[in-house]
Design a protein around this motif. Sequence first.
Motif, short mmCIF file in Angstrom:
data_model
loop_
_atom_site.label_atom_id
_atom_site.label_comp_id
_atom_site.label_asym_id
_atom_site.label_seq_id
_atom_site.Cartn_x
_atom_site.Cartn_y
_atom_site.Cartn_z
N SER A 169 0.83 -1.21 0.00
CA SER A 169 0.00 0.00 0.00
C SER A 169 0.86 1.26 0.00
N THR A 170 0.27 2.38 -0.29
CA THR A 170 1.00 3.65 -0.26
C THR A 170 1.45 3.99 1.15
N LYS A 171 0.90 3.30 2.17
CA LYS A 171 1.32 3.48 3.56
C LYS A 171 2.48 2.55 3.91
N GLY A 172 2.91 1.73 2.92
CA GLY A 172 4.03 0.81 3.16
C GLY A 172 3.61 -0.53 3.73
N GLU A 173 2.31 -0.79 3.84
CA GLU A 173 1.82 -2.06 4.40
C GLU A 173 1.73 -3.11 3.31
N LYS A 174 2.22 -4.33 3.60
CA LYS A 174 2.13 -5.45 2.66
C LYS A 174 0.70 -5.97 2.65
N GLU A 175 0.16 -6.16 1.46
CA GLU A 175 -1.19 -6.69 1.28
C GLU A 175 -1.10 -8.09 0.70
N ASP A 176 -1.95 -8.99 1.18
CA ASP A 176 -2.01 -10.36 0.67
C ASP A 176 -3.36 -10.92 1.08
N MET A 177 -4.34 -10.89 0.18
CA MET A 177 -5.68 -11.34 0.54
C MET A 177 -6.32 -12.15 -0.59
N TRP A 178 -7.16 -13.10 -0.18
CA TRP A 178 -7.92 -13.93 -1.12
C TRP A 178 -9.36 -13.44 -1.15
N VAL A 179 -9.96 -13.45 -2.32
CA VAL A 179 -11.33 -12.98 -2.53
C VAL A 179 -12.06 -14.02 -3.37
N ARG A 180 -13.36 -14.22 -3.08
CA ARG A 180 -14.20 -15.09 -3.91
C ARG A 180 -14.86 -14.24 -4.97
N ALA A 181 -15.05 -14.82 -6.15
CA ALA A 181 -15.69 -14.06 -7.23
C ALA A 181 -16.60 -14.96 -8.06
N THR A 182 -17.66 -14.36 -8.58
CA THR A 182 -18.59 -15.02 -9.50
C THR A 182 -18.89 -14.06 -10.64
N LEU A 183 -18.88 -14.58 -11.85
CA LEU A 183 -19.27 -13.80 -13.03
C LEU A 183 -20.41 -14.53 -13.74
N GLY A 184 -21.39 -13.77 -14.19
CA GLY A 184 -22.44 -14.28 -15.07
C GLY A 184 -22.27 -13.59 -16.41
N LEU A 185 -22.33 -14.37 -17.49
CA LEU A 185 -22.14 -13.81 -18.83
C LEU A 185 -23.29 -14.24 -19.74
N SER A 186 -23.57 -13.43 -20.74
CA SER A 186 -24.55 -13.80 -21.76
C SER A 186 -23.97 -13.46 -23.13
N LYS A 187 -24.33 -14.27 -24.10
CA LYS A 187 -23.85 -14.05 -25.46
C LYS A 187 -24.91 -13.25 -26.20
N THR A 188 -24.53 -12.06 -26.60
CA THR A 188 -25.44 -11.13 -27.28
C THR A 188 -24.77 -10.64 -28.55
N GLY A 189 -25.44 -10.81 -29.67
CA GLY A 189 -24.85 -10.35 -30.94
C GLY A 189 -23.52 -10.99 -31.25
N GLY A 190 -23.33 -12.25 -30.82
CA GLY A 190 -22.08 -12.95 -31.08
C GLY A 190 -20.95 -12.62 -30.11
N ARG A 191 -21.22 -11.77 -29.11
CA ARG A 191 -20.18 -11.38 -28.14
C ARG A 191 -20.59 -11.80 -26.73
N TRP A 192 -19.63 -12.28 -25.96
CA TRP A 192 -19.88 -12.59 -24.56
C TRP A 192 -19.75 -11.31 -23.74
N LEU A 193 -20.78 -11.00 -22.97
CA LEU A 193 -20.80 -9.80 -22.12
C LEU A 193 -21.04 -10.19 -20.67
N ILE A 194 -20.33 -9.54 -19.76
CA ILE A 194 -20.55 -9.77 -18.33
C ILE A 194 -21.86 -9.09 -17.95
N THR A 195 -22.80 -9.88 -17.41
CA THR A 195 -24.10 -9.34 -17.01
C THR A 195 -24.26 -9.31 -15.49
N HIS A 196 -23.36 -10.00 -14.79
CA HIS A 196 -23.40 -10.00 -13.32
C HIS A 196 -21.98 -10.26 -12.81
N GLU A 197 -21.61 -9.52 -11.77
CA GLU A 197 -20.29 -9.72 -11.15
C GLU A 197 -20.45 -9.56 -9.65
#
Length: 91
Positions: free
Chosen positions: A44-72
């Motif tokens: 960090s800009t305060k000099g603190e070391k960061e190390d964290m794990w995060v869970r993530a989910t993405l929802g995508l839909s194909k529209t007009g031939g392109r995959w778009l993220i519709t939920h994150e």
Amino acid sequence: DRQGLEKWFASYQGLMGCEIRDLKISASDTVAFCHYLFRITGTSTKGEKEDMWVRATLGLSKTGGRWLITHEHESEPFDMQTFKALLDLKP
């Protein structure tokens, strides 16, 4: 939230690290979901070391031939008693 991301990136000195783990993808011809863990590391800009794990989910839909993220969604694990984030957990 572009402004939020810019503010978050600016809170780090130099480069941030990102590791993706345990990626799972379920897809059909027009809809897909993926979920995974990702690790953020850096200083960090305060000099603190960061190390964290995060869970993530993405929802995508194909529209007009392109995959778009519709939920994150991203979340950190937390202590059910104190409701404080548990940023030091490892998978």
